[in-house]
Design a protein around this motif. Structure first.
Motif, PDB file in Angstrom:
ATOM      1  N   LEU A 745       0.838  -1.202   0.000  1.00 47.31           N
ATOM      2  CA  LEU A 745       0.000   0.000   0.000  1.00 47.31           C
ATOM      3  C   LEU A 745       0.879   1.261   0.000  1.00 47.31           C
ATOM      4  CD1 LEU A 745      -2.616  -1.189   2.639  1.00 47.31           C
ATOM      5  CD2 LEU A 745      -3.036  -0.879   0.191  1.00 47.31           C
ATOM      6  N   ARG A 746       1.915   1.215   0.811  1.00 46.57           N
ATOM      7  CA  ARG A 746       2.763   2.408   0.876  1.00 46.57           C
ATOM      8  C   ARG A 746       3.471   2.631  -0.459  1.00 46.57           C
ATOM      9  NH1 ARG A 746       7.180   1.110   5.188  1.00 46.57           N
ATOM     10  NH2 ARG A 746       6.737   3.184   5.932  1.00 46.57           N
ATOM     11  N   GLY A 748       1.957   2.234  -3.243  1.00 44.48           N
ATOM     12  CA  GLY A 748       0.905   2.599  -4.202  1.00 44.48           C
ATOM     13  C   GLY A 748       0.280   1.411  -4.905  1.00 44.48           C
ATOM     14  N   ILE A 782      -1.218   4.434   7.182  1.00 42.22           N
ATOM     15  CA  ILE A 782      -1.247   3.804   5.845  1.00 42.22           C
ATOM     16  C   ILE A 782      -2.422   2.833   5.760  1.00 42.22           C
ATOM     17  CG2 ILE A 782       0.020   2.309   4.238  1.00 42.22           C
ATOM     18  CD1 ILE A 782       2.623   3.325   5.520  1.00 42.22           C
ATOM     19  N   LYS A 785      -5.933   4.770   5.918  1.00 45.69           N
ATOM     20  CA  LYS A 785      -6.401   5.440   4.694  1.00 45.69           C
ATOM     21  C   LYS A 785      -6.777   4.419   3.618  1.00 45.69           C
ATOM     22  CE  LYS A 785      -2.937   8.331   4.382  1.00 45.69           C
ATOM     23  NZ  LYS A 785      -2.080   9.054   3.464  1.00 45.69           N
ATOM     24  N   ALA A 786      -5.953   3.392   3.536  1.00 48.81           N
ATOM     25  CA  ALA A 786      -6.237   2.374   2.507  1.00 48.81           C
ATOM     26  C   ALA A 786      -7.524   1.625   2.831  1.00 48.81           C
ATOM     27  CB  ALA A 786      -5.076   1.392   2.416  1.00 48.81           C
ATOM     28  N   SER A 810      -5.446   7.389  -0.832  1.00 44.24           N
ATOM     29  CA  SER A 810      -4.652   6.162  -0.816  1.00 44.24           C
ATOM     30  C   SER A 810      -5.224   5.170  -1.824  1.00 44.24           C
ATOM     31  CB  SER A 810      -4.721   5.557   0.586  1.00 44.24           C
ATOM     32  OG  SER A 810      -4.270   4.226   0.558  1.00 44.24           O
TER      33      SER A 810
END
Ligand SMILES: Nc1ncnc2c1ncn2[C@@H]1O[C@H](COP(=O)(O)OP(=O)(O)O)[C@@H](O)[C@H]1O
Ligand SMILES: CC(C)(COP(=O)(O)O)[C@@H](O)C(=O)NCCC(=O)O
Ligand SMILES: [Mn+2]
Length: 896
Positions: A745-746, A748, A782, A785-786, A810
């Motif tokens: 996730l971080r 992208g 992280i 938000k995801a 995110s």
């Protein structure tokens, strides 16, 4: 649910495969209302039909088993079809899944769910439910009528509105085939008030056979020299074939396609002849008794053999051994003996051989006549009986010099009834493929070696009582299969059966050979499978030795499992009873499979592990490890913030390594592995986790980490969407998989977490995951938000730590269920939700021993695949990797 009708149901002395209505797994979804609103469904003018117009899902979209409302469906829908033959009545009936409210804790926002579903939504013409197969002797028609009546099958089952409202079943029409559809029509009208709509027998046989050969993966098999081998039928290469239905008489049909066939021959010497003559010549009271006798027979006392004529010599010039039958029953002319001088056992065997051999030969001649190489044999004369099948196969093989192949069908006797069922318009069965059907083997029917027969088991209490009765009687809950491989001479004759067992598996137990077919229209083939046709989920063949090993493993594990299961249900007396019944039921399955490994079709370790979970559910243990999972989740969530901080302090490369190490180390929390469970006594969860991490030493047994790392670090080619299949609850998911998901996730990369639909051992389920993510998100922006972007965290829970409105959007983190309730995964049958989510994925991560070692170790995918697991079984480590227990596997398979 079935009415609790213990005591009021008829006694069913024939084999029955009865419904297990204890739990529902419907995933049937209604088609879009508009698409079917005007569909006409009446092909043949019969009334029973599903009117899907106005169909709507009732309940929330999160429901796994939504109730489907069919507002325009008339109450007199029939879900029953009959084949009333000269000897047996065959019933195929459909039961819809019980409407069970599902407790769904998933916090997916409706919006996000809809987004997922938009991709997956299709119209399912068939409703989720189960197909049951039951038979009765035609001579006991009343029992059949009682059965239909007690279950209200002619009125759509005891759950149908018409049944509850007590409405009269006027004008109900039931599809029926076989001569009895004519002969007994009046009786059905009189007793049940229903009309039988006759369907042509040959049409039905062919439709039934074609359906089975298309939709059931392991329906057909060969049987030679005692060996059963399942045959993979290529749909594009099915026709033409010869269908030989051996019922009372024999029909021989050349099948050229769907609805395209010709009855080319037949013979009046069939199953009725064997049973009829056998009954006259022996004292037998039942077909099975007669068949059982044959197993102890010696036909050389009755048949005239080549050796009898040639003074004990072979007639080798034309390839006939001394033991070849020259003339069935021929020897009886020369002896001065009465019928009573012959052993009934020998008579039965001579008869069986005469008739089977004759059928094999006539079939071969017809195959020759039309240049056909494949002959499928159906009809209840076969009765899954090894010696009968071997004899027929031998004849076909011998006369065709190996050119033609005899094949048998697991649903042998139900072809006609299935065909009649298929003739209901718009039930949607034609559209079903193998991936929509799941066969299950509930303990729904009383089955035992010996003569215990009883009523159909409708509810849980009845099932438990049966298991208790078996135990009290000290009866083995399995019936041995007495037939060994018959010795063949290879020269046109058979030796006598070599095995001398004397019990034919009771008719009721034979029902286990044909399970209940669950129709699950929402299952799909995983679209990222490289080649679904050659895909085999199981890594290791469950051959004799392998089965023996797993038999011991699973049997040894049973007491502990029962203890956990009983505790999960509060340890009440009722739970203890169910626990015992579960243990007996599962042991009975194991014993049955020991006797005949192919009893339930082609069976691998994945099936065996799933069978155990199904058995638990059958006795209403829905989550045996619930408290263990909760405890481990809490302990792991408590240390997660520290772990995340530690990871965040690392540079990218070290972090990647630490993450993969973390996943492998945390996969040690596996309550299905004996070695691991023994370990848990030696420390707290966190202590064991730390110990496991400390022991991580590269290179791992398979170590593709460097290639994976290089791929991850390629800045110009980032992954877009990762499907991450998680395994166990507790440290495994919280300290292993979530931090890994967070890394994607971080970077992208959109992440879809894939988890089980139903509990299996200590696996985390898709229902449980959102709560864990929400908990973890409290300490991690992280993830928060995801999870919000993915609809995993509802608004009320967002903003727990500060307002995130100004932060950049995110990529989403989502959760989908995989459609499974097992520790393994068969990618030919996954939830349509997962199939839809897979369309965009360019990386698949499989974690755990069940999903990436027992199954899928050799599976190839259309996207990059990373398989991560700790091997928690010494034998498996040796067998697969020449390694040791606690070895780790990091197998990266990029597509290019
Ligand atoms: N329990 C049983 N009772 C009677 N016959 C049985 C039984 N099990 C197998 N059979 C055999 O199956 C034959 C009937 O097969 P089936 O396919 O049902 O044909 P039909 O439609 O003519 O009744 C019988 O003639 C007999 O040989
Ligand atoms: C059932 C399992 C595949 C689950 O493993 P997991 O997928 O959780 O890593 C595994 O626990 C297993 O194979 N156990 C039986 C072997 C043993 O007790 O050694
Ligand atoms: Mn697991």
């Amino acid at each position: 649910m079935a009415a609790n009708n213990s005591g009021s149901e008829p006694r069913i002395p024939e084999d029955v495969t009865l419904e297990d209505e204890a739990e529902a797994e419907a995933k049937g979804k209604a088609p879009a209302a508009s698409s079917s609103a005007t569909t006409t469904m009446n092909r043949s003018g019969s009334r029973p039909q599903l009117d899907l117009s106005g169909a709507a899902i009732h309940g929330t979209l999160e429901d796994r088993n939504p109730t489907i409302l069919l507002p325009n469906q008339s109450d007199d829908i029939s879900h029953l079809a009959l084949d009333i033959g000269g000897s047996l009545i065959k019933l195929v009936y459909f039961s819809r899944h019980a409407d069970q409210p599902t407790e769904d804790k998933r916090k997916l926002s409706t919006k996000r769910r809809l987004e997922i579903f938009t991709g997956a939504r299709r119209s399912y013409p068939v409703l989720g439910g189960r197909l049951h197969f039951v038979k009765f002797e035609t001579g006991k028609l009343n029992e059949c009528l009682d059965f239909i009546s007690s279950k209200q099958l002619h009125r759509g089952g005891v759950d149908s509105p018409s049944w509850r409202s007590g409405a009269q079943p006027d004008n109900i029409v039931i599809k029926a085939t076989g001569g009895g559809a004519f002969k007994y029509a009046d009786l059905f009208k009189e007793r049940l008030g229903v009309s039988l709509e006759k369907e042509d027998e040959m049409d039905c046989l062919v439709a039934g056979a074609n359906f089975l050969l298309k939709a059931i993966r392991h329906e057909a098999f060969t049987h030679m020299d005692g060996q059963k081998e399942y045959v993979q039928i290529d749909q594009n290469d099915l026709f033409p074939y010869l269908l030989v239905n051996v019922g009372s008489g024999v029909s021989i049909i050349k099948v050229d396609g769907h609805g395209k066939f010709q009855r080319v021959s037949g013979t009046n010497v069939g199953g009725g002849t064997y049973w009829g003559l056998g009954r006259l010549m022996t004292e037998c009271k039942s077909f099975d008794e007669l068949l059982e006798l044959s197993q102890r027979g010696d036909n050389s006392t009755i048949d005239m053999l080549v050796g009898d004529i040639y003074g004990g010599l072979d007639y080798s010039k034309i390839g006939l051994s001394a033991s070849t039958i020259a003339s069935s029953f021929g020897k009886t002319i020369s002896d001065n003996k009465e019928l009573s001088d012959y052993r009934p056992e020998d008579i039965s065997l001579s008869l069986l051989r005469m008739i089977s051999y004759n059928i094999g030969q006539i079939s071969y001649l017809n195959a020759l006549r039309y240049g056909l190489k494949r002959i499928f044999f159906g009809g209840f004369f076969i009765r899954g009986h090894a010696y009968t099948m071997d004899t027929i196969s031998f004849a076909v093989h011998f006369w065709s010099k190996g050119e033609a192949k005899a094949m048998f069908l697991r649903h042998e006797g139900f072809l006609g009834a299935l065909g009649a069922f298929m003739s209901y318009e718009k039930h949607g069965l034609d559209d079903l493929s193998a991936h929509h059907l799941v066969e299950r083997f509930p303990m729904g029917a009383p089955y035992v070696g010996g003569k215990i027969h009883g009523p159909p088991l409708g509810d849980l209490n009845e099932k438990i009582s049966w298991m208790e009765k078996f135990v009290q009687k000290g009866t083995q809950i399995t019936a041995p299969v007495p037939m060994g491989a018959p010795a063949t001479t290879g020269m046109g004759g058979f030796e006598r059966p070599t095995s001398k067992g004397d019990i034919l598996r009771s008719d009721a137990s034979a029902a286990l050979n044909v399970g209940v077919l669950h129709l699950v229209p929402s299952l799909d083939v995983f679209p990222l499978l490289e080649d679904p046709k050659t895909y085999e989920p199981n890594t290791i063949d469950l051959d004799h030795d392998e089965f023996k090993y797993w038999f011991t493993i699973l049997s040894d594990h049973l007491p502990d499992l029962v203890e956990k299961a009983v505790a999960s249900e509060g340890g009440t007396d009722d739970a203890k009873r169910r626990g015992d019944a579960f243990a007996h039921a599962f042991s009975a399955h194991l014993a049955r499979l020991t006797e005949e490994p192919a009893a339930y079709g082609k069976f691998g370790l994945a099936n065996l592990l799933e069978l155990r979970e199904e058995c638990l559910r059958e006795f209403q243990f829905f989550d045996a490890y619930v408290s263990i999972k909760q405890r481990e989740n809490e302990a792991s969530l408590a240390v997660l913030p520290d772990l995340l901080m530690e990871l965040d302090s690392m540079d990218e490369e070290d972090r990647l390594l630490a993450l993969i190490e973390g996943v492998l180390a945390a996969n040690i929390f596996d309550w299905g592995s004996k070695a691991c469970v023994d370990l848990y006594n030696q420390g707290t969860i966190i202590e064991i986790y730390r110990m496991s991490r400390k022991k991580m030493q590269r290179p791992w047994r398979i170590d593709d980490f460097d290639t994976f790392k290089s791929r991850m670090l390629k800045k110009d080619q980032p992954y877009k969407s990762a499907l991450i299949s998680v395994d166990n609850a507790g440290a495994d998911v919280v300290l292993g998989m979530l931090p890994l998901a967070r890394e994607f996730l971080r970077r992208g990369v959109e992440v879809v977490l894939v988890a089980n639909s139903l509990p299996a051992l200590n696996d985390i389920t898709a229902n449980e995951l959102p709560e864990i993510v929400a908990e973890a998100a409290k300490h991690c922006g992280i993830l928060r938000k995801a999870a919000e972007a993915g609809g995993l965290i509802v608004d009320a829970m967002a903003g727990i730590q500060g307002d995130t409105k100004d932060e950049p959007a995110s990529v989403p983190l989502m959760v989908v269920e995989n459609g499974c309730g097992s520790p393994c995964i068969d990618f030919r049958q996954v939830s349509s939700e997962l199939a839809a989510a897979a369309k965009d994925a360019d990386l698949l991560i499989l974690e755990g021993m069940g999903r990436s070692l027992h199954t899928n170790l050799n599976a190839r995918f259309k996207c990059d695949a990373l398989k991560l697991a700790m091997v928690k079984n010494q034998r498996l480590a040796e067998k697969l990797f020449n390694g040791n227990i606690y070895d780790c596997i990091c197998k990266f398979e990029p597509v290019s």
